[in-house]
Design a protein around this motif. Sequence first.
Motif, PDB file in Angstrom:
ATOM      1  N   LYS A 294       4.139 -57.732  19.131  1.00  0.00           N
ATOM      2  CA  LYS A 294       4.374 -57.834  17.692  1.00  0.00           C
ATOM      3  C   LYS A 294       3.878 -59.196  17.217  1.00  0.00           C
ATOM      4  O   LYS A 294       3.568 -60.065  18.030  1.00  0.00           O
ATOM      5  N   GLY A 295       3.801 -59.354  15.924  1.00  0.00           N
ATOM      6  CA  GLY A 295       3.393 -60.649  15.394  1.00  0.00           C
ATOM      7  C   GLY A 295       1.888 -60.817  15.239  1.00  0.00           C
ATOM      8  O   GLY A 295       1.398 -61.941  15.196  1.00  0.00           O
ATOM      9  N   VAL A 296       1.152 -59.708  15.165  1.00  0.00           N
ATOM     10  CA  VAL A 296      -0.282 -59.814  14.865  1.00  0.00           C
ATOM     11  C   VAL A 296      -0.410 -59.919  13.347  1.00  0.00           C
ATOM     12  O   VAL A 296      -0.011 -59.007  12.620  1.00  0.00           O
ATOM     13  N   ASN A 297      -0.913 -61.052  12.885  1.00  0.00           N
ATOM     14  CA  ASN A 297      -1.050 -61.238  11.445  1.00  0.00           C
ATOM     15  C   ASN A 297      -2.113 -62.296  11.162  1.00  0.00           C
ATOM     16  O   ASN A 297      -2.772 -62.777  12.091  1.00  0.00           O
ATOM     17  N   ALA A 298      -2.267 -62.637   9.917  1.00  0.00           N
ATOM     18  CA  ALA A 298      -3.349 -63.544   9.531  1.00  0.00           C
ATOM     19  C   ALA A 298      -3.197 -64.914  10.178  1.00  0.00           C
ATOM     20  O   ALA A 298      -4.181 -65.634  10.344  1.00  0.00           O
ATOM     21  N   SER A 299      -2.002 -65.285  10.589  1.00  0.00           N
ATOM     22  CA  SER A 299      -1.879 -66.606  11.191  1.00  0.00           C
ATOM     23  C   SER A 299      -2.092 -66.578  12.703  1.00  0.00           C
ATOM     24  O   SER A 299      -2.438 -67.588  13.298  1.00  0.00           O
ATOM     25  N   THR A 300      -1.905 -65.432  13.335  1.00  0.00           N
ATOM     26  CA  THR A 300      -2.121 -65.384  14.782  1.00  0.00           C
ATOM     27  C   THR A 300      -3.522 -64.874  15.132  1.00  0.00           C
ATOM     28  O   THR A 300      -3.987 -65.058  16.244  1.00  0.00           O
ATOM     29  N   VAL A 301      -4.160 -64.207  14.196  1.00  0.00           N
ATOM     30  CA  VAL A 301      -5.541 -63.758  14.424  1.00  0.00           C
ATOM     31  C   VAL A 301      -6.404 -64.333  13.310  1.00  0.00           C
ATOM     32  O   VAL A 301      -6.204 -64.013  12.139  1.00  0.00           O
ATOM     33  N   SER A 302      -7.335 -65.200  13.684  1.00  0.00           N
ATOM     34  CA  SER A 302      -8.201 -65.731  12.640  1.00  0.00           C
ATOM     35  C   SER A 302      -9.514 -64.957  12.633  1.00  0.00           C
ATOM     36  O   SER A 302     -10.077 -64.658  13.678  1.00  0.00           O
ATOM     37  N   VAL A 314      -4.528 -57.643   6.097  1.00  0.00           N
ATOM     38  CA  VAL A 314      -3.211 -57.099   6.434  1.00  0.00           C
ATOM     39  C   VAL A 314      -3.334 -56.316   7.735  1.00  0.00           C
ATOM     40  O   VAL A 314      -4.106 -55.361   7.814  1.00  0.00           O
ATOM     41  N   TRP A 315      -2.606 -56.727   8.743  1.00  0.00           N
ATOM     42  CA  TRP A 315      -2.659 -56.045  10.039  1.00  0.00           C
ATOM     43  C   TRP A 315      -1.561 -54.998  10.125  1.00  0.00           C
ATOM     44  O   TRP A 315      -0.421 -55.250   9.749  1.00  0.00           O
ATOM     45  N   ARG A 316      -1.943 -53.835  10.651  1.00  0.00           N
ATOM     46  CA  ARG A 316      -1.008 -52.713  10.714  1.00  0.00           C
ATOM     47  C   ARG A 316      -0.805 -52.303  12.182  1.00  0.00           C
ATOM     48  O   ARG A 316      -1.771 -52.060  12.899  1.00  0.00           O
ATOM     49  N   PRO A 317       0.448 -52.241  12.640  1.00  0.00           N
ATOM     50  CA  PRO A 317       0.677 -51.775  14.018  1.00  0.00           C
ATOM     51  C   PRO A 317       0.469 -50.262  14.090  1.00  0.00           C
ATOM     52  O   PRO A 317       0.965 -49.529  13.236  1.00  0.00           O
ATOM     53  N   ILE A 318      -0.285 -49.803  15.084  1.00  0.00           N
ATOM     54  CA  ILE A 318      -0.501 -48.359  15.237  1.00  0.00           C
ATOM     55  C   ILE A 318       0.530 -47.852  16.219  1.00  0.00           C
ATOM     56  O   ILE A 318       0.306 -47.782  17.421  1.00  0.00           O
ATOM     57  N   SER A 319       1.714 -47.592  15.693  1.00  0.00           N
ATOM     58  CA  SER A 319       2.806 -47.164  16.546  1.00  0.00           C
ATOM     59  C   SER A 319       3.854 -46.520  15.678  1.00  0.00           C
ATOM     60  O   SER A 319       4.097 -46.974  14.567  1.00  0.00           O
ATOM     61  N   PRO A 320       4.476 -45.467  16.197  1.00  0.00           N
ATOM     62  CA  PRO A 320       5.564 -44.892  15.420  1.00  0.00           C
ATOM     63  C   PRO A 320       6.800 -45.780  15.463  1.00  0.00           C
ATOM     64  O   PRO A 320       7.739 -45.577  14.722  1.00  0.00           O
ATOM     65  N   HIS A 321       6.806 -46.745  16.377  1.00  0.00           N
ATOM     66  CA  HIS A 321       8.024 -47.510  16.620  1.00  0.00           C
ATOM     67  C   HIS A 321       8.036 -48.840  15.882  1.00  0.00           C
ATOM     68  O   HIS A 321       8.442 -49.851  16.411  1.00  0.00           O
TER      69      HIS A 321
END
Lengths: 708, 320
Positions: A294-302, A314-321
Amino acid sequence: MHGRPRKSSSDGGSQEKDMAKAAGLQSLQTQFFKNHHEKIYTKEALQLNAKLLEINPDIYTAWNYRKLAIKQLLESESESASIKQSLDEELRVVERALKRNLTSYGAWHHRKWVINMGYSSLDHEFQLLDQLLKADSRNFNAWNYRRFVADMKKSRDEDELKFTTKKINENFSNYSAWHNRSAILSHMLKNKYGGISAKEQEMTEEYELVRQALFTDTEDQSGWFYHLWLLGQKIAPIGPKLEMSWPCNGSQLVIDFNEQSHAYVSDFDTPFGTDHCMFSEGIPLVLHFSEPVKGVNASTVSVNSLLLQSESLVWRPISPHGLQAKTWVTLLKLPSTNFRAGETYTVQIRVADTLGIILLNGYNFACPTALNFSLDIHTMTIRSTGGNFETVPLAWEGENFSPLAIDENKFPIELHLGNLSIDGSENQENTRWQQETLDREIKVCRELLEIEMDSKWAKLTLARLLIGQDMLSDGSILRSKRKHTDEVLQLFNDLIEIDPSHAEYYKDQFSLILLDKVSSGKQNLQEYFWDSKGTGSLSNGERNKWLRLHGLSLSRLGCLDQLLWVQRLDISHNRLRSIDGLEALQLLGCLNLSHNLLANFTALGPLRQIKTLRALNIADNKIGAHTVNSTRFSFPSALNNSSISNADTTRDADEEILEISWEITIAFKGLHLRQLDIAGNPANDEKCRRLLMKTLPSLKWLDGTSVN
Amino acid sequence: MSSYTRMGELEIEKHTQFIMSVEKKKDFDSMVMEHLRMSGAYWGLTTLDLMGKLDAVNREEVVSWVLQCQHDCGGFSGNVGHDPHILYTLSAIQILALLDKLDTIDADKISAYIVGLQQEDGSFAGDEWGEIDTRFSYCAVCCLSILHRLDKIDVGKAISYVASCKNFDGGFGCTPGGESHAGQIFCCVSAFAISGALTHVDRDLLGWWLCERQVKSGGLNGRPEKLADVCYSWWVLSSLTIIERVHWIDKEKLKTFILDCQDKEHGGISDRPDDAVDVFHTFFGIAGLSLLEYPGLKPIDPAYALPVHVVDRLFFGQPH
C-alpha cells in the motif's frame, strides 16, 4: 467425548454406578450454585467448590466463584503472608484439576490469574510444567503456560531454546517443541543479531538439528515443517520487488492523439511484435509488485516527463481488498497543449525512492527501482480499432484462428525489468551463503531419496529447493536460464503418483511451474501466439493477436506479471477453479475462460478490476453446480462487512432470490462488457440471464444472441 | 475398495432421534457438560436444520430457555444460573439467528457487552475475568456481524491482534506464540473472513499445512502427529474452504471416515469409529459432510457456522 469406547446399553451394573456418580455431581453442583448466588465464601463453601472442580474442572463458573472469593479476601485481609497462603491453596486446587484434565482452559487461566497477583513464587512452576509435559509433551495449554512463566521470570531466550532442544532430542516428533523453537528463534533473530555472520551460525546449527530428525524418520512431518520454515527464513531468494511494469522499461509507444476527442491509439512492442490498443481515458501505467503493497502515490512514485506533472497522477490499487494490491495503475493523460507533434518524450519513473510504500507485514518496501519509456506523439484523426461489436459477436475459436509466425528480428525487448534496483541491493555475502545452503540442502534431499526412493517429503522439499536455486541464480530475471524446470515438473508428477490424496495440490504446483516455463522468454511463449481474422465484430477485417494457453490442464494461474501486455487471452479448456491474479492484466479486452471448473460467479471476482474487458466467455464451466461456494468470502460483500456501499449491490424489490444477485454483482458490477457467453453452466437460467442484463447494461451479445 | 464396503448411508432419522434424546439424558457425562448446554443446543439445532429436521423442535420453548440465560450485562451463560461468557453469547445469537428470532433480543445491549470485552491491544477477553484467546476474537466478530454491529468495535485492532498470532507454519494459536491448532485456525481464518481481512492469511502455506492434516484413514487431525478426529472434519474443512484450498484433500476418503464414525444403531457420531457418540461430534460430522456436499444436507456457511440460507437471509434478505 474423546477416545472413549462406545458402550452397550445392556451393561446395567455400570449404568447404575454412573447414575450414582451423576447424582453426586448434581448435589455438589446444586450446593455450589446456591453459595455462588448467595455470595457465600466460607471455608466450607470453598472446599465444596474445590471438590466440584476436582470432579469437573470445566465448569467455568466455579473458577469465577473462586476469583470472587479471593477478591473479597483481598478487601478484608492486608497481611501478605496470609494472602499468599490462600493463593497457594488456589494453586493446589488448580494442580489437582489439571491432573484430572490437562486441557482445562479454566484451570490454566485461574493459575495465571493467581500468579499475576504477584504473591506466589515462580520456582515451582517450571517443575510442575516438567511433570505435566512429561505426561503429555504435546499439551499446548502447558506450552502456552511455559511461555507465560518464562516471560514473568524474564528467562533468557537461550535457556528456553535449550529446553526445546531437550524436548526435541527426547522425541523428534514433538511438533510443539519445534513450534516453540521457531517462536523463540524468530524473537532472537529480530532482537539480537545485528551481524549476519552470527545469524548464519545460528541457522547452520538449526539445519543440523533438523537433519538429524529427518534422517531418523523421513515421514515425520514435524521436522519437515520446521525445515520449510528455515528455508523461508533465510533462503527467500529475493525480497519484495517491483516485478514488472507496463509500458515496460526501455520501450517506445507510438501515440496517435486526437485533441478533440482526447482519444489515443498506441502502437507498442510486445512479444507478438507490434500491437496496438485504443485508450479513451489515458495511457495506463501499470506497476506490478511481487507482494501486495500500500502507499503507492505521487510522493512514493515519481514520474518525470515534460509532458506530465507527477503530482497530479492518481494511483489506483487493482484489488478488491481496498488499499493493498500487487498491481497499481495510473492513467497518463496528455495535455492538449504543451507538446509538439512528431516529438519523442521520455517518461522516467522512480519507484520507492522515498519511504512510504508499505508491505503487508508493516515493513517498508525497500527496493527502489527506476525505469523509463518513451512516447512518440503524433496528432491525427484516430483510426478505428477494436470495433464495437455492433454487427456480429466475436468468434472464440474456429477457422479464423491460425498460429502466428513471429519474425525473430522483430522482437526488440526482453520482457523483464532487469536489474533496475537503484542501489543494486543484493548483498553479495548473503547471496553466497544462501547459495551454499541451497546446495547443501539439495544434497541432503538427494541422499534421503537414495535411502528412501519414494519419500514424498524429500521429493517435495527437493522440488521447492530446486525452484529456489533457479530463482537465486538468475534473480527471477532471466527466466529462460532456469535449469531445473523439467526436473521439478517430473518431481511433481512423481508426487501425484506417490501421494494421490494430495494430487490436486501437486497439480496446482505443476501448473505454476508450467506457466513459469511457458512465459519465460519469447521462444517458449511463441508456441501460444495465434491470430484471428476479424469477423467484422472486433475489427474491420484486421487481424487480432491472441495468447492461447488453452488445453494445458492448468489448475492455477501464476506468472501473470509476464503477461501485462496481453489484450486477448484464451485460457479455455483447462482446470481452473480460480482466476486469482488475473486482475494484473490491465489491458485485457477479450478473455476466453470456457471449459474450466469455475464453480460460482464469485470466483470471477477479479474480473471486476479489469475495466477494459469487453468480451468474456465463461461457457461450459460449473457455475451453479455446487452447493458449497469456496469463494464466498473472497471478495467484498455484506458477508464480510466490506461492501463498498449499499448502492453497490443490485437489489430491487421484485428480486425473489438475492443469493445469486449478490454473486453476480461481485463479478460484474461496473464492467462494460459488450459480449458474454455463459451457456453450459447449470446456473444459466432465465432469472440469471435477466440479472446479468440488468447488471451489465452495456451488454450487446449474450450467448451469441443480440440483447435489446 | 474395502472402505467402500464399510461406508454406509447417513442415518438421518437415527441422528435426529439421538439429538432429540440428548436433552433428556441425566447420566454423568451429560452432567459434566451442563455448563455448555447453550453450545450443545446450538450444535444440536444446527445439525437438525442441516438435515431438514428442525421442525422436530418446539421453537418457542428453545427461545424462552435461551432468553433465561441472558444476564443484566447483556451476555449469555452456558446454562441457567451459570455466569455469562462470550462463548455462550455467540451460541445464543447463533441459535436465535437460526430460528429467525433475533427480534426477541436487544442487539445494542449485547453489542455493548462484547464491546466491553475488547482490550487495548485489540484482543478479546472471554468474560470479566480476563482470559484472552483468539477464539474470543472470533466470537466477538461473528456475533457483532450477525447483529450488524461490527462497526462498534475497533476492527483494525481486532484483526492485527489475530494476525499477531500467526505462526511459522502459517497457522494460528490462542495467543501470540501459541501453537497452531486446526480449531484455532478456524477461529482466526473466519474472523478474517468475516471482517474482510483474508489478506492476512498465507493461503498456500496454511493450505498445505491443513491438507496435511488428512491421515491414512481419510480422517483429519488437528495438529501434526495426532490422531484423526471427526471434529476436525469441520475445523480443517471450513478453513480450507474459506481459503479456496479444499480440493487439496481427498474428499471421498474423508466422507467415508465420517460415515464410519456413525453409531448406526442408536444414532450420533463419535470422534473415531466405534467410540462413544456425543452431540458435539454429531454436529461436526454432519457439518463436515455438508461442506463435502453430501446429498440431502443443506449447505453450511464455513465462517458463520450456520446454514447458508440463514446467513443469506441475514445479509442479503429483505429488511424486516
